[in-house]
Write an enzyme that holds these catalytic residues in place. Structure first.
Site, PDB file in Angstrom:
ATOM      1  N   LYS A  37      40.439  40.564  35.252  1.00 61.02           N
ATOM      2  CA  LYS A  37      39.823  40.285  36.547  1.00 61.02           C
ATOM      3  C   LYS A  37      38.303  40.495  36.463  1.00 61.02           C
ATOM      4  O   LYS A  37      37.520  39.637  36.856  1.00 61.02           O
ATOM      5  CB  LYS A  37      40.422  41.193  37.629  1.00 61.02           C
ATOM      6  CG  LYS A  37      39.962  40.827  39.025  1.00 61.02           C
ATOM      7  CD  LYS A  37      40.329  41.874  40.033  1.00 61.02           C
ATOM      8  CE  LYS A  37      39.292  42.958  40.017  1.00 61.02           C
ATOM      9  NZ  LYS A  37      39.444  43.985  41.031  1.00 61.02           N
TER      10      LYS A  37
ATOM     11  N   ASP B 195      42.668  39.562  42.207  1.00 60.05           N
ATOM     12  CA  ASP B 195      42.732  40.926  42.738  1.00 60.05           C
ATOM     13  C   ASP B 195      43.876  40.980  43.752  1.00 60.05           C
ATOM     14  O   ASP B 195      44.655  40.037  43.880  1.00 60.05           O
ATOM     15  CB  ASP B 195      41.385  41.323  43.372  1.00 60.05           C
ATOM     16  CG  ASP B 195      41.102  40.551  44.657  1.00 60.05           C
ATOM     17  OD1 ASP B 195      41.848  39.601  44.979  1.00 60.05           O
ATOM     18  OD2 ASP B 195      40.136  40.908  45.350  1.00 60.05           O
TER      19      ASP B 195
END
Ligand code: SF4
Length: 234
Positions: free
Chosen positions: A137, A155
């Site tokens: 991420k 996320d």
């Protein structure tokens, strides 16, 4: 990874979609309501964005943005941060929480970037995820927003919104990323991530999604959303 096949493009997802038409509709909705969605972390170069993204774990972007000016005044680049006194670093980043682990990550990241890349942040996912404290991420945030390389930043918000829209059925961020990569045009990955995250914060909230205020309500399969959990219009 979900394959693009004929009309159904995410086999196994229990919903009316996603069909090509549905994905197009989601993109159209995001473009209409969140045309300006972008990175809310403040930064001036890839190093600053990487450090800010590490600090943003379990912390709001606003709080990170209040902390990083002081941090970057003291340690403006990887070389200077690599030599930081851990206790001083912890003290500066304390407001962002989990400061012991985050200081370790910042130090480790800066040292590796200095030793192996001459102080420059590497520009590939494979290299970024080998840096201490950097997962997919975080790497995709840096690729998408500092280097202009399309990246899906899965996320908690992007994962949740994707599942409710039926774009992925998985709880695993890597699988969600693969599912989205199969249906969202590559050049849109970074913008789509920002738009979905923005939507997840504004309306498609975790506990009480504001479905009755959501412009996409009529088209949304609302997978996993119990009617009683969706707040009525106030
Ligand atoms: S209708 Fe509800 S579940 Fe669907 S996108 Fe909007 S807020 Fe999320």
């Amino acid at each position: 990874m979900a394959q693009v096949k004929a009309e159904k493009i995410a086999p196994g997802v229990k919903s009316a979609g996603p069909t090509r038409a549905f994905v197009k509709k989601v993109i159209g909705f995001f473009d209409e309501y969140y045309p300006e969605a972008g990175c809310s972390l403040e930064f001036h170069d890839p190093f600053q964005l990487l450090a800010a993204t590490i600090l943003s774990a379990q912390c709001t972007d606003e709080r990170v943005n209040r902390t990083t000016p002081g941090l970057f005044r003291r340690f403006p680049d990887a070389r200077s941060m690599a030599q930081a006194d851990p206790e001083e670093l912890e003290e500066i980043i304390k407001p962002c929480g989990f400061y012991h682990n985050k200081a370790k990550s910042l130090l480790g990241m800066s040292q590796k970037v200095t030793e192996e890349y001459g102080g420059r942040i590497p520009e590939t996912l494979e290299e970024l995820v080998k840096l201490p404290g950097v997962g997919r991420k975080t790497a995709n945030v840096v690729l998408g927003n500092a280097f202009g390389v399309p990246g899906l930043t899965v996320d908690t918000h992007l994962g949740r919104v994707s599942r409710r829209l039926g774009l992925s059925a998985s709880q695993d961020p890597e699988k969600v990323e693969a599912d989205l990569a199969a249906v969202i045009p590559r050049e849109r990955w970074t913008l789509f991530s920002h738009q979905a995250i923005h939507h997840g914060r504004a309306l498609c909230r975790s506990q009480r999604p504001l479905c009755h205020e959501c412009p996409f309500f009529k088209s949304c399969p609302r997978i996993g959303v119990a009617d009683k959990a969706a707040s009525k219009k106030k």
